[in-house]
Design a protein around this motif. Structure first.
Motif, PDB file in Angstrom:
ATOM      1  N   PRO A 102      -1.043   0.676   9.703  1.00 29.68           N
ATOM      2  CA  PRO A 102      -1.309   1.845   8.862  1.00 29.68           C
ATOM      3  C   PRO A 102      -1.790   3.044   9.665  1.00 29.68           C
ATOM      4  O   PRO A 102      -2.203   2.923  10.815  1.00 29.68           O
ATOM      5  N   GLY A 103      -1.748   4.193   9.017  1.00 33.05           N
ATOM      6  CA  GLY A 103      -2.202   5.438   9.633  1.00 33.05           C
ATOM      7  C   GLY A 103      -1.289   6.585   9.250  1.00 33.05           C
ATOM      8  O   GLY A 103      -1.716   7.557   8.639  1.00 33.05           O
TER       9      GLY A 103
ATOM     10  N   GLN B 229      10.783  -2.162  16.265  1.00 31.69           N
ATOM     11  CA  GLN B 229      11.154  -1.011  15.439  1.00 31.69           C
ATOM     12  C   GLN B 229       9.844  -0.496  14.851  1.00 31.69           C
ATOM     13  O   GLN B 229       9.243  -1.131  13.999  1.00 31.69           O
ATOM     14  N   VAL B 230       9.389   0.677  15.326  1.00 30.95           N
ATOM     15  CA  VAL B 230       8.028   1.119  15.009  1.00 30.95           C
ATOM     16  C   VAL B 230       7.975   2.235  13.972  1.00 30.95           C
ATOM     17  O   VAL B 230       6.883   2.744  13.675  1.00 30.95           O
ATOM     18  N   GLY B 231       9.111   2.631  13.413  1.00 29.93           N
ATOM     19  CA  GLY B 231       9.083   3.683  12.411  1.00 29.93           C
ATOM     20  C   GLY B 231       8.401   4.934  12.932  1.00 29.93           C
ATOM     21  O   GLY B 231       8.649   5.379  14.059  1.00 29.93           O
ATOM     22  N   ASP B 232       7.488   5.483  12.120  1.00 33.02           N
ATOM     23  CA  ASP B 232       6.830   6.734  12.492  1.00 33.02           C
ATOM     24  C   ASP B 232       5.406   6.517  13.004  1.00 33.02           C
ATOM     25  O   ASP B 232       4.569   7.411  12.906  1.00 33.02           O
ATOM     26  N   VAL B 233       5.125   5.342  13.559  1.00 30.69           N
ATOM     27  CA  VAL B 233       3.805   5.096  14.154  1.00 30.69           C
ATOM     28  C   VAL B 233       3.706   5.771  15.521  1.00 30.69           C
ATOM     29  O   VAL B 233       2.736   6.476  15.816  1.00 30.69           O
ATOM     30  N   LEU B 234       4.720   5.565  16.363  1.00 28.38           N
ATOM     31  CA  LEU B 234       4.672   5.992  17.755  1.00 28.38           C
ATOM     32  C   LEU B 234       6.018   6.575  18.163  1.00 28.38           C
ATOM     33  O   LEU B 234       7.075   6.074  17.750  1.00 28.38           O
ATOM     34  N   PHE B 235       5.969   7.627  18.970  1.00 31.45           N
ATOM     35  CA  PHE B 235       7.165   8.246  19.526  1.00 31.45           C
ATOM     36  C   PHE B 235       6.979   8.409  21.029  1.00 31.45           C
ATOM     37  O   PHE B 235       5.866   8.263  21.552  1.00 31.45           O
ATOM     38  N   ARG B 236       8.039   8.730  21.735  1.00 30.59           N
ATOM     39  CA  ARG B 236       7.894   9.053  23.155  1.00 30.59           C
ATOM     40  C   ARG B 236       7.086  10.338  23.284  1.00 30.59           C
ATOM     41  O   ARG B 236       7.517  11.401  22.851  1.00 30.59           O
ATOM     42  N   GLY B 237       5.893  10.200  23.835  1.00 27.03           N
ATOM     43  CA  GLY B 237       5.038  11.360  24.048  1.00 27.03           C
ATOM     44  C   GLY B 237       4.361  11.894  22.811  1.00 27.03           C
ATOM     45  O   GLY B 237       3.768  12.977  22.849  1.00 27.03           O
TER      46      GLY B 237
ATOM     47  N   ASP C  41       0.811  -1.220   0.000  1.00 27.31           N
ATOM     48  CA  ASP C  41       0.000   0.000   0.000  1.00 27.31           C
ATOM     49  C   ASP C  41       0.844   1.271   0.000  1.00 27.31           C
ATOM     50  O   ASP C  41       0.307   2.370  -0.197  1.00 27.31           O
ATOM     51  N   ASP C  42       2.149   1.152   0.249  1.00 24.80           N
ATOM     52  CA  ASP C  42       3.036   2.312   0.185  1.00 24.80           C
ATOM     53  C   ASP C  42       3.760   2.427  -1.155  1.00 24.80           C
ATOM     54  O   ASP C  42       4.668   3.251  -1.299  1.00 24.80           O
ATOM     55  N   ALA C  43       3.343   1.648  -2.151  1.00 17.09           N
ATOM     56  CA  ALA C  43       4.006   1.710  -3.458  1.00 17.09           C
ATOM     57  C   ALA C  43       3.949   3.114  -4.043  1.00 17.09           C
ATOM     58  O   ALA C  43       4.907   3.583  -4.681  1.00 17.09           O
TER      59      ALA C  43
ATOM     60  N   ASP D 100      -4.237   8.616   7.935  1.00 16.77           N
ATOM     61  CA  ASP D 100      -5.553   8.415   8.555  1.00 16.77           C
ATOM     62  C   ASP D 100      -5.373   8.380  10.067  1.00 16.77           C
ATOM     63  O   ASP D 100      -4.847   7.416  10.614  1.00 16.77           O
ATOM     64  N   HIS D 101      -5.835   9.450  10.730  1.00 17.35           N
ATOM     65  CA  HIS D 101      -5.612   9.587  12.173  1.00 17.35           C
ATOM     66  C   HIS D 101      -6.290   8.465  12.956  1.00 17.35           C
ATOM     67  O   HIS D 101      -5.666   7.850  13.840  1.00 17.35           O
ATOM     68  N   ALA D 102      -7.541   8.184  12.659  1.00 13.97           N
ATOM     69  CA  ALA D 102      -8.258   7.129  13.386  1.00 13.97           C
ATOM     70  C   ALA D 102      -7.593   5.773  13.181  1.00 13.97           C
ATOM     71  O   ALA D 102      -7.490   4.962  14.112  1.00 13.97           O
ATOM     72  N   GLN D 103      -7.122   5.531  11.976  1.00  8.66           N
ATOM     73  CA  GLN D 103      -6.439   4.272  11.674  1.00  8.66           C
ATOM     74  C   GLN D 103      -5.132   4.166  12.443  1.00  8.66           C
ATOM     75  O   GLN D 103      -4.765   3.090  12.939  1.00  8.66           O
ATOM     76  N   LEU D 104      -4.409   5.290  12.562  1.00  9.71           N
ATOM     77  CA  LEU D 104      -3.157   5.291  13.323  1.00  9.71           C
ATOM     78  C   LEU D 104      -3.414   4.952  14.786  1.00  9.71           C
ATOM     79  O   LEU D 104      -2.703   4.129  15.379  1.00  9.71           O
TER      80      LEU D 104
END
Length: 214
Positions: free
Chosen positions: A130-131, A148-156, A82-84, A167-171
């Motif tokens: 996704p999100g 290794q979560v990439g850009d899904v989640l960060f500290r805070g 889906d990221d193609a 998609d915010h709800a999907q994230l």
């Protein structure tokens, strides 16, 4: 699992070397740039690269993948199909963010949720989260309690969703339904910034934690 975090590009993106401590086989996760620094780190750690893993298709996470793949004779694996469209748009991404010219490419293998990758004697589980982007993946070493979560989640914080097909709800669903159930003790390496634990984010993250406002 042994690991080394190498911040690369002006975005200080966390390229991560995942290394099986027994065999010294390694995966290069999200090589966004500065391939010479990544190769120097592999040599310093006496690590043998076996694959390049991509969490998603944004330029700061994939920019050096083709060069490293050619130089080290490695397969590029991931992200989800889906990221193609993001990988197809790399020339435009490079122009937009002032990076050197970049050609579009496709990985040697797309990944799906639930697949497992073998790295020496360690196993990495593939989670589709996704999100931030529709094809974003997380790589999880269950034995080590390391993701290794990439850009899904960060500290805070959480990943941006204002890019095309974000998609915010999907994230939020990805974090709550696929990351938090992995366990409070799991440490995570984000795409930018310091490491954290899923338990701390579950309790206190202002966007998705139990103490969030609103």
């Amino acid at each position: 699992m042994q690991f080394e975090i190498i911040p690369v590009t002006p975005f200080e993106q966390n390229c991560t070397l995942l290394i099986c401590p027994t065999t010294r086989e390694s995966a290069i996760v999200d090589p966004g740039g500065e391939p010479a620094r990544i190769i120097a780190a592999l040599e310093r750690l006496n690590a043998t690269p076996r694959m390049i893993l991509l969490t998603h298709g944004h330029l700061d996470h994939v920019g050096a993948a083709p060069e490293l793949a050619a130089q080290l004779n490695l397969p590029i694996i991931g992200p989800h199909r889906d990221d193609a469209f993001w990988l197809d748009a790399l020339p435009q991404q490079a122009q937009m963010f002032g990076f050197p010219p970049q050609s579009a490419f496709s990985p040697d293998q797309w990944l799906e949720h639930g697949q497992q990758l073998q790295l020496g004697e360690r196993s990495l589980e593939v989670l589709h989260c996704p999100g931030h982007t529709p094809g974003h993946l997380v790589f999880f070493d269950r034995a080590a309690g390391l993701a290794q979560v990439g850009d899904v989640l960060f500290r805070g914080a959480i990943g941006r969703t204002d890019f095309p097909r974000g998609d915010h709800a999907q994230l939020l669903a990805s974090i709550r339904e696929r990351l938090f159930p992995l366990g409070d003790e799991v440490r995570f390496i984000p795409g930018h910034g310091p490491m954290g634990t899923l338990g701390e984010e579950r309790r206190t993250n202002p966007f998705v934690g139990e103490r969030r406002s609103g």
